[in-house]
Motif scaffolding. Structure first.
Motif, short mmCIF file in Angstrom:
data_model
loop_
_atom_site.label_atom_id
_atom_site.label_comp_id
_atom_site.label_asym_id
_atom_site.label_seq_id
_atom_site.Cartn_x
_atom_site.Cartn_y
_atom_site.Cartn_z
N MET A 1 0.85 -1.18 0.00
CA MET A 1 0.00 0.00 0.00
C MET A 1 0.90 1.25 0.00
SD MET A 1 -2.98 0.79 2.67
CE MET A 1 -4.18 2.01 2.31
N PRO A 2 0.67 2.16 -0.94
CA PRO A 2 1.54 3.34 -1.01
C PRO A 2 1.32 4.29 0.17
CG PRO A 2 -0.18 3.46 -2.67
CD PRO A 2 -0.30 2.13 -2.01
N THR A 3 2.38 5.01 0.52
CA THR A 3 2.29 6.01 1.58
C THR A 3 1.48 7.21 1.09
OG1 THR A 3 4.28 7.15 0.85
CG2 THR A 3 4.57 5.34 2.45
N ARG A 5 2.45 10.20 0.96
CA ARG A 5 3.36 11.00 0.14
C ARG A 5 3.37 10.50 -1.30
NH1 ARG A 5 7.52 10.39 3.09
NH2 ARG A 5 7.28 12.32 4.21
N GLU A 6 3.51 9.19 -1.47
CA GLU A 6 3.53 8.61 -2.82
C GLU A 6 2.17 8.77 -3.50
OE1 GLU A 6 4.65 6.86 -6.32
OE2 GLU A 6 5.87 7.70 -4.72
N THR A 7 1.10 8.64 -2.75
CA THR A 7 -0.24 8.83 -3.31
C THR A 7 -0.42 10.25 -3.84
OG1 THR A 7 -1.10 7.16 -1.78
CG2 THR A 7 -2.71 8.63 -2.80
N MET A 134 0.81 13.87 7.86
CA MET A 134 0.87 12.41 7.98
C MET A 134 0.99 12.04 9.46
SD MET A 134 3.64 11.72 4.91
CE MET A 134 3.95 10.06 5.42
N ASP A 136 2.77 9.46 10.46
CA ASP A 136 4.09 8.89 10.65
C ASP A 136 4.94 9.31 9.46
OD1 ASP A 136 6.22 6.80 10.18
OD2 ASP A 136 5.45 6.08 12.08
N LEU A 138 7.23 7.82 7.89
CA LEU A 138 7.64 6.74 6.99
C LEU A 138 6.49 5.98 6.38
CD1 LEU A 138 10.64 5.31 8.99
CD2 LEU A 138 10.68 6.89 7.07
N THR A 139 5.28 6.13 6.87
CA THR A 139 4.15 5.37 6.32
C THR A 139 3.04 6.26 5.86
OG1 THR A 139 3.13 5.12 8.48
CG2 THR A 139 4.60 3.38 7.77
#
Length: 139
Positions: A1-3, A5-7, A134, A136, A138-139
């Protein structure tokens, strides 16, 4: 599942891909620039977040970059149309469908780049600030 940030970066890339110019993400400049222009999305830097503790949240002002490149005899007009279309795409939905709090582009600083044996390039980096939070980093 993308973070998240990536989404957000994927949504920004999708928004740019809907424009007439060819859009790439994180790629090198190809040998040929399409007649409608070229956009290259660079992920950029999320920077240091501001942190709130209750509830814990990391608030980013992520600076991504869009490289806009055109080539040809009418490059000034094509460049102007390309950068205007990027601006219109971003202002049409400043939250990228609710994924971030705000998206804002900064003015490009165009430069003309001579190319030996071909028409010169007109290019600029368009900084884009993505405001998001976010739970976290990192996630």
């Amino acid at each position: 599942m993308p973070t998240p940030r990536e989404t957000i970066l994927t949504a920004l890339y999708a928004r740019l891909s809907a424009l007439p110019a060819t859009t790439l993400r994180g790629d090198v400049l190809p040998e040929r620039v399409p007649s409608a222009g070229l956009l290259i999305l660079r992920d950029g830097e999320p920077g240091e977040p501001e942190v709130t503790l209750s509830p814990l949240a990391y608030h980013y002002q992520h600076r991504a970059e869009i490289e806009a490149v055109v080539q040809g005899a009418d490059r000034d007009a094509v460049f102007d149309a390309l950068t205007a279309s990027v601006g219109a795409a971003l202002t049409a939905d400043r939250t990228l469908g609710g994924l971030c709090d705000w998206v804002e582009a900064e003015a490009p600083r165009p430069v003309d780049l001579p190319v030996e044996g071909a028409a010169s390039l007109k290019a600029a980096v368009i900084p884009v600030v993505l405001h998001y939070s976010m739970a976290d980093p990192l996630t």
